[in-house]
Design a protein around this motif. Sequence first.
Motif, PDB file in Angstrom:
ATOM      1  N   SER A   4       0.924  -1.178   0.073  1.00 43.99           N
ATOM      2  CA  SER A   4       0.034   0.034   0.032  1.00 43.99           C
ATOM      3  C   SER A   4       0.820   1.132  -0.110  1.00 43.99           C
ATOM      4  O   SER A   4       2.245   1.205  -0.048  1.00 43.99           O
ATOM      5  N   GLY A   5       0.332   2.245   0.035  1.00 44.52           N
ATOM      6  CA  GLY A   5       0.961   3.733   0.155  1.00 44.52           C
ATOM      7  C   GLY A   5       1.870   3.919  -1.325  1.00 44.52           C
ATOM      8  O   GLY A   5       1.274   3.584  -2.303  1.00 44.52           O
ATOM      9  N   GLN A   6       2.883   4.868  -1.155  1.00 44.33           N
ATOM     10  CA  GLN A   6       3.676   5.284  -2.261  1.00 44.33           C
ATOM     11  C   GLN A   6       4.015   4.181  -2.968  1.00 44.33           C
ATOM     12  O   GLN A   6       4.297   4.223  -4.203  1.00 44.33           O
ATOM     13  N   ALA A   7       4.691   3.042  -2.235  1.00 41.79           N
ATOM     14  CA  ALA A   7       5.291   1.933  -3.043  1.00 41.79           C
ATOM     15  C   ALA A   7       4.159   1.557  -3.975  1.00 41.79           C
ATOM     16  O   ALA A   7       4.347   1.042  -5.171  1.00 41.79           O
ATOM     17  N   LYS A   8       3.167   1.312  -3.459  1.00 41.73           N
ATOM     18  CA  LYS A   8       1.958   0.518  -4.376  1.00 41.73           C
ATOM     19  C   LYS A   8       1.531   1.443  -5.526  1.00 41.73           C
ATOM     20  O   LYS A   8       1.405   0.981  -6.533  1.00 41.73           O
ATOM     21  N   HIS A   9       1.712   2.875  -5.418  1.00 38.48           N
ATOM     22  CA  HIS A   9       1.530   3.747  -6.507  1.00 38.48           C
ATOM     23  C   HIS A   9       2.459   3.716  -7.501  1.00 38.48           C
ATOM     24  O   HIS A   9       2.213   3.473  -8.624  1.00 38.48           O
ATOM     25  N   LEU A  10       3.858   3.281  -6.692  1.00 37.01           N
ATOM     26  CA  LEU A  10       5.014   3.472  -7.758  1.00 37.01           C
ATOM     27  C   LEU A  10       4.776   1.978  -8.707  1.00 37.01           C
ATOM     28  O   LEU A  10       5.165   1.795  -9.709  1.00 37.01           O
ATOM     29  N   PRO A  48      10.302   3.514  -0.685  1.00 30.41           N
ATOM     30  CA  PRO A  48       9.814   4.270  -1.562  1.00 30.41           C
ATOM     31  C   PRO A  48      10.590   5.431  -2.004  1.00 30.41           C
ATOM     32  O   PRO A  48      10.467   5.502  -3.291  1.00 30.41           O
ATOM     33  N   ALA A  49      11.127   6.015  -1.245  1.00 27.50           N
ATOM     34  CA  ALA A  49      11.936   7.003  -1.686  1.00 27.50           C
ATOM     35  C   ALA A  49      13.197   6.726  -2.667  1.00 27.50           C
ATOM     36  O   ALA A  49      13.334   7.201  -3.735  1.00 27.50           O
ATOM     37  N   LYS A 107      11.088   5.688  -6.053  1.00 27.68           N
ATOM     38  CA  LYS A 107      11.013   6.849  -6.827  1.00 27.68           C
ATOM     39  C   LYS A 107      12.164   7.643  -7.206  1.00 27.68           C
ATOM     40  O   LYS A 107      12.233   7.819  -8.687  1.00 27.68           O
ATOM     41  N   SER A 131      12.593   8.020 -11.390  1.00 26.93           N
ATOM     42  CA  SER A 131      12.688   9.271 -11.976  1.00 26.93           C
ATOM     43  C   SER A 131      13.872   9.580 -12.491  1.00 26.93           C
ATOM     44  O   SER A 131      14.122  10.115 -13.936  1.00 26.93           O
TER      45      SER A 131
END
Length: 189
Positions: free
Chosen positions: A13-19, A41-42, A45, A49
């Motif tokens: 879940s969270g940012q990892a899921k979005h990525l 996640p950072a 990302k 990027s």
Amino acid sequence: MTRIAPLDPQTTSGQAKHLFDGVQGKLGAVPNLIRVLGNAPAALKGYLSFSAALADGGFSPKVREQLALTVAETNQCAYCLSAHSFLGGKLGLTQQELADARKATAVDQRTEAILKLAQGIVARRGVLESTELKQARQAGLTDGEIVEAIAHVALNIFSNYINHVAGTVIDFPEVSLSNECASSSCACD
């Protein structure tokens, strides 16, 4: 042996899921490298990027894959060697071009200059001889292309080192390293 557990894209879940969802949409899968990077996640990302920014650079997708193969072989990263052999093949690189890239050679002189530069950067930890830069320039590389090659090397070293430390399980058709350390992951013991 996996030493850092890859996250499951279905339960993350969270940012990892979005990525992960973005990678899934682009590639149709979430490779194990990405799943391992999802633990931070950072870092994921940043990796995505940086990769996207370099995709907008001056090197063609084929040259980027050839460069990644040179770095993977030089760093003895079986995961990246397998992944970039698969991706390079999908882009139309021949088996000979894939094999040559592992040795930092290419039919095209400019491509070979990029690969030799990348190999030298990795092998000598960025401390190049002035003759190596001279050879790159004689092959027609601009200072901008030299800087871009360094950036690609840095990105690929990052993924190589993640795989070495994590023991990332290879989820691409496996390609054996040509040197002594031919394990099923980058974690050479």
